[in-house]
Structures are given as structure tokens and as C-alpha cells.
Motif scaffolding. Structure first.
Motif, PDB file in Angstrom:
ATOM      1  N   VAL A 109       0.833  -1.196   0.000  1.00 35.34           N
ATOM      2  CA  VAL A 109       0.000   0.000   0.000  1.00 35.34           C
ATOM      3  C   VAL A 109       0.872   1.251   0.000  1.00 35.34           C
ATOM      4  O   VAL A 109       0.607   2.215  -0.722  1.00 35.34           O
ATOM      5  N   ALA A 110       1.954   1.236   0.783  1.00 39.77           N
ATOM      6  CA  ALA A 110       2.835   2.407   0.851  1.00 39.77           C
ATOM      7  C   ALA A 110       3.486   2.686  -0.498  1.00 39.77           C
ATOM      8  O   ALA A 110       3.604   3.842  -0.925  1.00 39.77           O
ATOM      9  N   GLU A 111       3.912   1.621  -1.186  1.00 42.09           N
ATOM     10  CA  GLU A 111       4.526   1.808  -2.499  1.00 42.09           C
ATOM     11  C   GLU A 111       3.528   2.311  -3.520  1.00 42.09           C
ATOM     12  O   GLU A 111       3.853   3.157  -4.366  1.00 42.09           O
ATOM     13  N   ALA A 112       2.286   1.794  -3.453  1.00 41.86           N
ATOM     14  CA  ALA A 112       1.258   2.283  -4.361  1.00 41.86           C
ATOM     15  C   ALA A 112       0.961   3.762  -4.104  1.00 41.86           C
ATOM     16  O   ALA A 112       0.776   4.546  -5.042  1.00 41.86           O
ATOM     17  N   GLU A 113       0.918   4.153  -2.834  1.00 48.96           N
ATOM     18  CA  GLU A 113       0.699   5.569  -2.512  1.00 48.96           C
ATOM     19  C   GLU A 113       1.791   6.441  -3.110  1.00 48.96           C
ATOM     20  O   GLU A 113       1.521   7.535  -3.626  1.00 48.96           O
ATOM     21  N   GLU A 114       3.023   5.967  -3.053  1.00 49.77           N
ATOM     22  CA  GLU A 114       4.128   6.738  -3.623  1.00 49.77           C
ATOM     23  C   GLU A 114       3.953   6.901  -5.132  1.00 49.77           C
ATOM     24  O   GLU A 114       4.175   7.982  -5.690  1.00 49.77           O
ATOM     25  N   LEU A 115       3.536   5.818  -5.788  1.00 47.85           N
ATOM     26  CA  LEU A 115       3.302   5.890  -7.231  1.00 47.85           C
ATOM     27  C   LEU A 115       2.153   6.834  -7.555  1.00 47.85           C
ATOM     28  O   LEU A 115       2.237   7.639  -8.492  1.00 47.85           O
ATOM     29  N   PHE A 116       1.075   6.763  -6.778  1.00 49.14           N
ATOM     30  CA  PHE A 116      -0.073   7.636  -7.028  1.00 49.14           C
ATOM     31  C   PHE A 116       0.300   9.101  -6.808  1.00 49.14           C
ATOM     32  O   PHE A 116      -0.130   9.979  -7.557  1.00 49.14           O
ATOM     33  N   ARG A 117       1.108   9.366  -5.795  1.00 46.18           N
ATOM     34  CA  ARG A 117       1.540  10.750  -5.565  1.00 46.18           C
ATOM     35  C   ARG A 117       2.346  11.266  -6.744  1.00 46.18           C
ATOM     36  O   ARG A 117       2.184  12.420  -7.160  1.00 46.18           O
ATOM     37  N   ALA A 118       3.221  10.393  -7.272  1.00 46.88           N
ATOM     38  CA  ALA A 118       4.021  10.808  -8.430  1.00 46.88           C
ATOM     39  C   ALA A 118       3.134  11.098  -9.639  1.00 46.88           C
ATOM     40  O   ALA A 118       3.476  11.927 -10.487  1.00 46.88           O
ATOM     41  N   PRO A 134     -12.401  13.498 -11.106  1.00 41.49           N
ATOM     42  CA  PRO A 134     -12.928  14.436 -10.105  1.00 41.49           C
ATOM     43  C   PRO A 134     -13.220  13.810  -8.754  1.00 41.49           C
ATOM     44  O   PRO A 134     -13.259  14.499  -7.744  1.00 41.49           O
ATOM     45  N   ASP A 135     -13.466  12.490  -8.695  1.00 40.10           N
ATOM     46  CA  ASP A 135     -13.818  11.852  -7.430  1.00 40.10           C
ATOM     47  C   ASP A 135     -13.033  10.551  -7.295  1.00 40.10           C
ATOM     48  O   ASP A 135     -13.576   9.456  -7.513  1.00 40.10           O
ATOM     49  N   PRO A 136     -11.769  10.629  -6.922  1.00 38.87           N
ATOM     50  CA  PRO A 136     -10.942   9.415  -6.838  1.00 38.87           C
ATOM     51  C   PRO A 136     -11.490   8.374  -5.871  1.00 38.87           C
ATOM     52  O   PRO A 136     -11.365   7.174  -6.105  1.00 38.87           O
ATOM     53  N   GLY A 137     -12.110   8.833  -4.749  1.00 36.75           N
ATOM     54  CA  GLY A 137     -12.631   7.883  -3.780  1.00 36.75           C
ATOM     55  C   GLY A 137     -13.722   7.013  -4.363  1.00 36.75           C
ATOM     56  O   GLY A 137     -13.710   5.788  -4.232  1.00 36.75           O
ATOM     57  N   SER A 144      -5.468   5.711 -15.110  1.00 33.53           N
ATOM     58  CA  SER A 144      -6.912   5.919 -15.243  1.00 33.53           C
ATOM     59  C   SER A 144      -7.423   6.971 -14.264  1.00 33.53           C
ATOM     60  O   SER A 144      -8.394   7.683 -14.551  1.00 33.53           O
ATOM     61  N   LEU A 145      -6.791   7.056 -13.088  1.00 31.40           N
ATOM     62  CA  LEU A 145      -7.277   7.952 -12.045  1.00 31.40           C
ATOM     63  C   LEU A 145      -6.798   9.388 -12.211  1.00 31.40           C
ATOM     64  O   LEU A 145      -7.363  10.301 -11.596  1.00 31.40           O
ATOM     65  N   VAL A 160      -2.168  11.770  -7.963  1.00 30.79           N
ATOM     66  CA  VAL A 160      -3.441  11.194  -7.523  1.00 30.79           C
ATOM     67  C   VAL A 160      -3.408  11.018  -6.009  1.00 30.79           C
ATOM     68  O   VAL A 160      -2.440  10.478  -5.462  1.00 30.79           O
ATOM     69  N   THR A 161      -4.457  11.485  -5.335  1.00 33.18           N
ATOM     70  CA  THR A 161      -4.600  11.283  -3.898  1.00 33.18           C
ATOM     71  C   THR A 161      -5.833  10.435  -3.649  1.00 33.18           C
ATOM     72  O   THR A 161      -6.938  10.795  -4.084  1.00 33.18           O
ATOM     73  N   LEU A 162      -5.646   9.319  -2.951  1.00 32.59           N
ATOM     74  CA  LEU A 162      -6.750   8.386  -2.724  1.00 32.59           C
ATOM     75  C   LEU A 162      -7.037   8.280  -1.226  1.00 32.59           C
ATOM     76  O   LEU A 162      -6.109   8.216  -0.423  1.00 32.59           O
ATOM     77  N   PRO A 163      -8.316   8.222  -0.853  1.00 30.77           N
ATOM     78  CA  PRO A 163      -8.639   8.038   0.566  1.00 30.77           C
ATOM     79  C   PRO A 163      -8.301   6.640   1.064  1.00 30.77           C
ATOM     80  O   PRO A 163      -7.991   6.448   2.235  1.00 30.77           O
TER      81      PRO A 163
END
Length: 893
Positions: free
Chosen positions: A193-202, A235-238, A230-231, A205-208
Motif C-alpha cells: 500500500v505504501a509503495e502504491a501511494e508513492e506511485l499515485f503521488r508521483a 474528479p472523485d478518486p474515492g 486511469s485515475l 493522484v490522492t486516494l482516501p
């Protein structure tokens, strides 16, 4: 075909976390740079193997010491491959100084190049990493053997890093046995999950809740990156995350455009019609499409990274990535809405005919063919249960509509078994009644099978009702069915006989029968011979329980075997495993090692339930009581023994631990100072119960508390002379200890010394120190140590324990009679495997006679006579990797 070589092939690596969309993964990078001679990164396509290796080279700033070779697709020319390897080595600083250049020539083969490299690199003193990417593309077996030769004979400073989609035959098992192989596989490469968050930040993309996407994409690197793509800008990533699947418009468009629409029509048809399957092989694909060549098509799709994942090293079974499967199922419903039911029914028939009953039932249920699903589940129920798949059968039965369980006699019998497994005895009896009344509607050809299901259910119900006479009767009936000329199904006879033998043995054990181990041993041996590990595991757990009454070491060995089987097969939460945990926890508590005992007792408490395993739970309560005594928590011990007594009172037949639990309860009352209550409890027992050895020992404790040593000796005398036997010989140690205390109080030091020496005799083999904590007599022990005793070390341990020191663990095994040679150790490391001596010889490139000589020598040095004894001795000495338990010194949580 050549190969891309040199550090320039990876020059564009990452410069920091998230740089270029690449995530820094230090947990994996450290493993690549570890001390192993060979590191293998093996995972399906799209898992991020190449990116990981590029990141490692870049972040380690080790480009000058890395020789990179990418094997191109379908590489069939060993000479070209080896010239690429040689060229890559020369592009490193150490390699340039040592490796001489070569040019292609008709008479130059891979073996010559390999020998040349070994000669040139022999003086290598600086580290070189030879990185070979896409190794699975190296086609010729000859080239693979040449690479194996280079790895096995290369100098110490030449390390290998191999990236492959599937394992290649390179003799890696030898390196694994020698501890010289590091492995990174598909589960390791999954994004956290932490690695995916890093990729999304790059990707901005911010996900709840990124964990949901990681689960949906299975942590697959390509899937996570696709989700980030895709994300981006949504407008509504959550909300998008909650609905994210392969049918989402942007994902579907991407998959359609990039994968599905690029396939020829026969391949597209195969993908759509097999999308109803969780896994597919070539034969099954051919069945559902009506074509041939399905396996080749699937292999080509997997090789092309087309969202097809190989499930086995042979690349014969495949599955589709979840996102891709979603899209294919959507497209099937859109283009052929009426075909899914027929496809599921055909798949059910294929799986049933090829020995995959779980898949068969699921597909029959998906086709809503409830009759077929019921027949398939009934046919395979006992087999799945004997394989330890109770959780699976629970899920399958839950897949039927509620009304079908009461309308079908066989399903009613299965529902009864389900209720028994989860502790609803009344519901189980109702379903059994429905099944018995519906037997007339069962076809003649299936009636024997239905009666078998009923018989097994009646046995389990009788055991849970603690009707030991009924258990024995049902077990004998099952054994009779097993020996019938025409059993319900071919091959079932031996399974039923093993089940009946183990059931008889467990019943005799709990009821303190004459010889429970005989039936258990026969049942375990039969289960092992016919390949039924769940039955073997169950029998071993009860053998451990029975073995504790002879020796802790014997019980520990059986417990180790049972827990190892449970670990290997995923049965750690089965009731039989709970019983093994009880035994191990109890032994450690008696040895005054409460910290090590606690995890085992806690595991038992998580697994065992009184509704389904009343006998084992009574033993668990007793183990908890002993553990609390070892900790000095007398009030907690009292609560545990009271729980055991309450449960024992509800049983309809005697339980071998009930009397010891009641005796322990009296002990604790005395320790708490409630002597009057203990007297009343003892007086309330009948003459027969008071005459048990354990109760006489408890009476002696009471008499000593009343300061009446003469009455204590009278109470314990029948125990000492054997006329009042005890369930467990360890209790004799307490009897002799109490005799010593009483004789010392009566002024008879000679008799006191003899009794104390006998107590020590009985306690030392198993290290049962608890009695000496419950009845502390440091002065008596100190005097005894000054006289002739066979147990000075044990006395020192007890005195240290009484002084507040933790007891030392039991002594380890003595060293070998003489050191083992390196060759003997290499042979020893193969002994835990299933390889025969000739096969071991082949693995080590030596003769069969050489291996036999080494085995004979190491047996002599280890003081053993058989192979399994040598393995256990080697584990005890640390020469082999330990099993979960090894003797008494490693019974840890």
C-alpha cells in the motif's frame, strides 16, 4: 539473435523516490545486494523485474561493476548469447582487465566460451554482478547447462542476478541447500500500500483508501500503474476506487485497444469463452472453444504480456488478471449473452472428470444446476474433509439456495455435517433426521454413498455428545464398510479404515482405554501410506497427547510432526492442531517455562471450542491452570480448573483428565488458604473418586496443610505402592515429594531422602519442575545435595528456581563423536529431501558408492542408524535448518 548488453542498457535508472514514475523499493534492493552468490528474480510478466534491477544499479551507483545482458525473445544461438555475456563483462572495470576479447567463429561453441571465461576470471578480486534479464527466453538446454557450469565454478567475487518469468533448470536447488541463493518472487514484487501511494503521488493522484486498489490490482505493478493512469485527473478518486474494475470505461477502452482488439478472431474467442473460468489450461480451452491448440495460444499470450499469468512452472495453467477478466466477462455478456450457462456446465463436467471437485461444484452452481452441484459435492464431501478442506466445503454448501438443503437427502446429510463442524448439535440432528427420512428418494446407485455420509455424521455427533460407546460402535461400522466387498466408492476402503482406527484411538485415549496408541499408530501409518495427510495429522496430534503420558520427548516429536503438517497444508486452525498446541503448552508449563508456554496455550484457546471439541477443551483448561500455577497466579489457576470441572460435569462419559483437574483444583484451594473448602470438596466425592491416585495425593496436600504428616503418609501410601494408580506418571513425582516432606516432618531423614531421590528420579527425564515450586522445600533439597544423589544439577536448578532464577532450558544434544567433513555435511543436507541415494549422487556429481560411504560415516559420527534419525540429530546440532519444534529446547511459540 543477439542480446542487448552493457551498463548502457540501464543507464536511465531512477535518481530518487518516484523519479520517472519509478518507486523506490529498498526492501527488495537490499536483498539483491545481499551476500548470496546467485539472486533470482522470478515472477510473471509485468511484475516489475527489469525496473527493479535498473533501480538497484542506479541507487547503488554500481554501473561500473554490473554486466547487463538482456536475452532477446526466442534466443536459440548459444554462441551469440555467450559472446554477449563476454562483451558485457568486458564493459565492467574489473572484467576489462581480465576477460580477453573473442569474435564469432564457426567452430566456437558455448562450452569453449564458458571455459575461457572461467579461466580469465579465476584471479578476479573485485566484485562483478552479471545481470541476465529475461533468462526464460534462453531456449537451448545446452546454453542453460553452460550457464549452470559457470555459476557453479565461478570465482567468489562473480555474482549472478537472474530475472526470469519462470524458473529455468539451472541446478539452483544445490545453491539453495548450500544457503547461497537469494530469491525474489511474485509475492515479493507485489506493490505494498505504501509503495502504491508513492506511485499515485508521483502521478498526482490522492486516494482516501489506496489499499482497495492494491487489492483489486493484486499489487501487480502493471495493474497499479494502469490504475494510476486511469485515475489521473478524475474528479472523485474515492468513488472511482470503490467502483474500479476492468469494466470501467477508461480501463476497458485501454484493454480493448491494447490487448483484446489486437488479437486474431480465434484468440479473441478463446479469451471470451474461457473468461468464465478462474483458471484455464489448454485442454479446457479447447473444450470450451471447440478448437485445438489452446495451450499454445495461452502460452503465447502470457509471453506477450497480454494480461495472462502463468500459474505453474510448466506454463500449463493460466489465469487472467482480475481487471482483464472483468472486461472479458463483460464483453462475453454483450456479444453472446446466452452462452455463459452452457460454458459453466461444460467446465463443471471437465473439472469433475479430471479430479478437481471444488471447481466442478462452483461451476455447476454458477450454471444454477443445483442437482448436478449437489451430486458433485456429495460425491467428494468425505474426500475433501479427509484432505482438511472443511473451510472449502463450508463455502460450497453456502452456495446452495436454502430450500435445496431440506429437499435433497444428500444435501441434508451435508448440512448436518456442516452444523456439526460449527457446533450446532440440535440443527445437525434435525438435518440428520431429514436425511434419514429422505433415503428412499436417493437412487440405488448413490444410496451406499448417502449411508456413508450419514455414518460419518453419526460418529462425529456421538463424539461431540461425548457418547464414547456410540463413537466406538460407529467407528466399527465404518471399519466394516471399509472391509465390505463393494465399498461406496473405489479406493474408499482404506480411507474409511484409517478414519475408523484413528477415531477408535482418540476415543480410547480420552476414556483412558487400555491401548489407545495401538489404534492411533495403525491409523497414522495407514493414512501416511495412502496419502491422506489430514488423517495423518489428526492421528499424530492425538499420538502427541497420548505420548505425554510416557515421555515429554516422545510427545514433542509427535507434536512437531503434527504442527509441521498443519503448517505445510494450512491447517493451523483445525481442532487437531489445537490439541497439539495444548500438549506443547502444558509440557512447557510443567518445565517452568511459562513465557514459552503462553503462545501455545493462546493458540489453543483461539482454535478450540467446547461445542465441537469438549474433550480437547477440558485439556486446554487444565493446561491453562498449570500455566497459571507456574506463574504464581493461583486465583487464575483456580478459575481454569473450575472451568475444566464444569465442562467435565456435562460429559456423559468419564474423561481421563477430569480427576486430575479436580485434584489440581483442591491443590489450588489449599494454596489460596481455603482449606475448609478443599476439605468439603474432597468429602463430597464418592469413595471411588476419592480412591483415585490423584485424589489421594490431593488428600496428602490437605493433611500437610493441617500439619498432620502421619495422615499425609497414610493418604499417599497406596499411590506409592501402586494400588491407587495415577493417570500420568509425572504425578508420582509429587507423591514421593509429599512423602519426603512428611517423613522429614516425622523425623525420619533416611526415609525422607529416599523419597526425595525417587521424586527427583521421576521428575528429571521430562524436566517437570513445577511440583518443586508448588511444594518448596529448599532446606530439604540443600541437605539432600550434600549426600549422595544422582541429581545434583537438577537440585541446583530447583534451588535457583526457588530463588527467583529462570530455569535453564533442557541441555542440548552432545556433539558428534567426531566432526563431519564438508562432503558428509553436503550429503546430510540432502537427507531431509525425498531423493534416493543414487539421486543424491547425481545431484552432487559423485558416484552412488561415494554417497553411501558418506552416509555410513555420518551415521556413525552422529550416533544414529537410520536416515530420519540422522536428520533429527542434524537439526538438533544446528547442521540442518530447524523444524518448527526440535526436542524440548525449542518448544517456543
Amino acid at each position: 539473435m543477439g542480446s542487448a548488453v552493457g551498463s548502457g542498457a540501464v543507464a536511465g535508472g531512477v535518481t530518487g523516490p518516484g523519479a520517472g514514475g519509478i518507486v523506490s523499493r529498498p526492501r527488495l534492493l537490499e536483498r539483491i545486494g545481499a551476500s548470496a552468490r546467485v539472486t533470482v528474480v522470478s515472477a510473471p510478466p509485468g511484475s516489475g523485474k527489469t525496473v527493479l534491477l535498473r533501480s538497484w544499479i542506479s541507487q547503488a551507483a554500481a554501473a561500473d561493476s554490473n554486466a547487463w545482458v538482456t536475452v532477446r525473445r526466442g534466443e536459440q544461438d548459444p554462441q551469440q548469447f555467450w559472446l554477449s555475456v563476454l562483451c558485457a563483462l568486458r564493459q565492467t572495470a574489473p572484467g576489462l582487465a581480465l576477460v580477453q576479447p573473442l569474435t564469432a567463429a564457426p567452430d566456437l561453441d558455448g562450452w569453449a566460451i564458458t571455459e575461457r571465461l572461467l579461466k580469465d576470471l579465476a584471479p578476479l578480486q573485485d566484485r562483478i554482478y552479471l545481470v541476465i534479464d529475461d533468462l526464460h527466453e534462453l531456449g537451448p538446454a545446452e546454453a542453460q547447462r553452460q550457464l549452470e557450469l559457470l555459476m557453479m565454478r565461478a570465482p567468489e567475487e562473480l555474482r549472478f542476478v537472474l530475472a526470469t518469468r519462470h524458473d529455468v533448470r539451472l541446478g539452483l536447488h544445490r545453491l539453495r541447500l548450500a544457503g547461497e541463493l537469494a530469491e525474489i518472487r511474485e509475492p515479493d514484487l507485489r506493490f505494498t500500500v505504501a509503495e502504491a501511494e508513492e506511485l499515485f503521488r508521483a502521478a498526482g493522484v490522492t486516494l482516501p483508501d489506496p489499499a482497495l486498489l492494491v487489492e483489486r490490482t493484486e499489487g501487480w505493478a502493471a495493474g497499479v500503474r494502469l490504475a494510476a493512469l486511469s485515475l489521473a485527473g478524475h474528479p472523485d478518486p474515492g468513488r472511482f476506487t470503490e467502483e474500479f474494475s476492468g469494466t470501467e470505461r477508461t480501463v476497458a477502452e485501454y484493454l480493448l485497444a491494447e490487448v483484446l482488439d489486437r488479437q486474431p478472431e480465434p484468440v479473441r474467442r478463446l479469451l471470451l469463452r474461457t473468461s468464465v473460468l478462474e483458471r484455464v489450461n489448454g485442454e479446457l480451452a479447447d473444450l470450451l472453444t471447440g478448437d485445438s491448440g489452446g495451450e499454445r495460444v495461452l502460452q503465447d499470450l502470457e509471453r506477450a504480456n497480454a494480461f495472462v499469468v502463468s500459474l505453474d512452472a510448466r506454463r500449463s495453467w493460466f489465469r487472467y488478471h482480475h481487471l482483464f477478466a472483468d472486461l472479458l466477462q463483460l464483453e462475453l455478456r454483450r456479444t453472446a449473452p446466452g452462452e455463459a450457462t452452457a460454458l459453466h456446465r461444460a467446465a463443471a463436467g471437465w473439472f469433475a472428470g479430471h479430479g478437481y471437485p471444488v471447481d466442478a461444484v462452483r461451476h455447476a452452481q454458477a450454471a444454477q444446476d443445483w442437482g448436478l452441484a449437489a451430486r458433485l459435492l456429495a460425491d467428494n464431501w468425505y474426500s475433501l474433509q479427509l484432505d482438511g478442506q472443511a473451510a472449502t466445503t463450508h463455502q460450497l454448501l453456502a452456495g446452495f439456495p436454502a430450500g435445496t438443503r431440506t429437499a435433497d437427502a444428500e444435501l441434508a446429510a451435508l448440512a448436518a455435517a456442516e452444523e456439526l463442524a460449527y457446533g450446532s448439535l440440535e440443527a445437525a440432528e434435525r438435518y440428520l433426521g431429514l436425511a434419514e427420512r429422505g433415503m428412499a428418494s436417493v437412487p440405488d446407485a448413490r444410496r451406499a454413498q448417502a449411508h456413508l455420509l450419514l455414518g460419518i455424521n453419526r460418529l462425529v455427533l456421538a463424539r461431540q455428545r461425548w457418547n464414547l460407546q456410540a463413537v466406538a460402535e460407529e467407528a466399527r461400522q465404518l471399519q466394516a464398510m471399509a472391509e465390505a466387498p463393494d465399498p461406496a466408492q473405489p479406493g474408499l476402503g482404506e480411507e474409511l479404515r484409517a478414519l475408523a482406527l484413528i477415531s477408535l484411538g482418540t476415543t480410547e485415549f480420552w476414556a483412558a482405554g487400555e491401548d489407545p496408541e495401538r489404534h492411533l499408530e495403525m491409523g497414522v501409518a495407514l493414512a501416511r501410506r495412502i496419502g491422506r495427510p489430514f488423517l495423518e495429522f489428526t492421528g499424530l496430534a492425538y499420538q502427541a497427547a497420548a505420548g505425554i503420558y510416557q515421555s515429554f520427548a516422545r510427545a514433542a516429536e509427535r507434536g512437531r510432526q503434527a504442527i509441521e503438517l498443519a503448517r505445510r497444508h494450512g491447517w493451523a486452525d483445525e481442532p487437531a492442531a489445537g490439541l497439539a498446541y495444548v500438549i506443547l503448552g502444558a509440557m512447557l508449563a510443567w518445565q517452568m517455562r511459562p513465557g514459552e508456554a503462553e503462545p501455545w496455550v493462546q493458540r489453543a484457546e483461539r482454535v478450540l471450542r467446547a461445542e465441537t471439541e469438549p474433550a480437547a477443551v477440558l485439556g486446554m483448561y487444565r493446561a491453562r491452570g498449570v500455566l497459571e500455577l507456574a506463574r504464581g497466579r493461583d486465583a487464575d489457576a483456580l478459575a481454569a480448573f473450575q472451568a475444566a470441572e464444569r465442562l467435565g460435569g456435562r460429559l456423559t462419559a468419564p474423561h481421563r483428565l477430569l480427576t486430575p483437574a479436580r485434584a489440581s483444583l483442591l491443590h489450588v484451594l489449599v494454596r489460596l488458604g481455603d482449606v475448609e473448602r478443599a476439605e468439603q470438596a474432597l468429602a463430597a466425592l464418592g469413595d471411588r473418586d476419592r480412591g483415585h491416585g490423584e485424589m489421594r495425593i490431593a488428600a496428602a496436600v490437605l493433611r500437610l496443610a493441617r500439619d498432620d504428616p502421619r495422615a499425609a503418609t497414610a493418604a499417599v501410601a497406596p499411590v506409592l505402592d501402586g494400588s491407587a494408580p495415577v493417570v500420568w506418571p509425572v504425578w508420582l513425582a509429587e507423591a514421593f515429594l509429599l512423602e519426603a516432606i512428611a517423613r522429614d516432618a516425622l523425623g525420619d531423614p533416611g526415609a525422607a531422602g529416599r523419597a526425595l531421590e525417587r521424586a527427583l528420579d521421576l521428575a528429571e527425564p521430562d524436566g517437570a519442575l513445577l511440583w518443586f515450586l508448588l511444594h518448596p522445600v529448599p532446606g530439604l533439597l540443600q541437605r539432600h545435595a550434600r549426600h549422595r544423589t544422582a541429581h545434583p544439577a537438577l537440585i541446583a536448578d530447583i534451588l535457583g528456581l526457588l530463588a527467583g532464577q529462570a530455569p535453564a532450558p533442557p541441555a542440548g544434544p552432545p556433539p558428534p563423536l567426531e566432526p563431519l567433513s564438508d562432503s558428509e555435511i553436503r550429503v546430510l543436507r540432502y537427507l531431509p529431501t525425498n531423493l534416493s541415494a543414487p539421486q543424491i549422487a547425481s545431484e552432487l556429481y559423485v558416484s552412488h558408492n561415494t554417497v553411501r560411504t558418506h552416509m555410513r560415516h555420518l551415521y556413525a559420527k552422529l550416533g544414529t542408524h537410520r536416515r530420519f534419525e540422522a536428520v533429527e540429530r542434524g537439526r538438533a546440532l544446528g547442521l540442518l535448518a530447524p523444524s518448527p519444534l526440535r526436542g524440548q529446547a525449542t518448544l517456543r511459540g
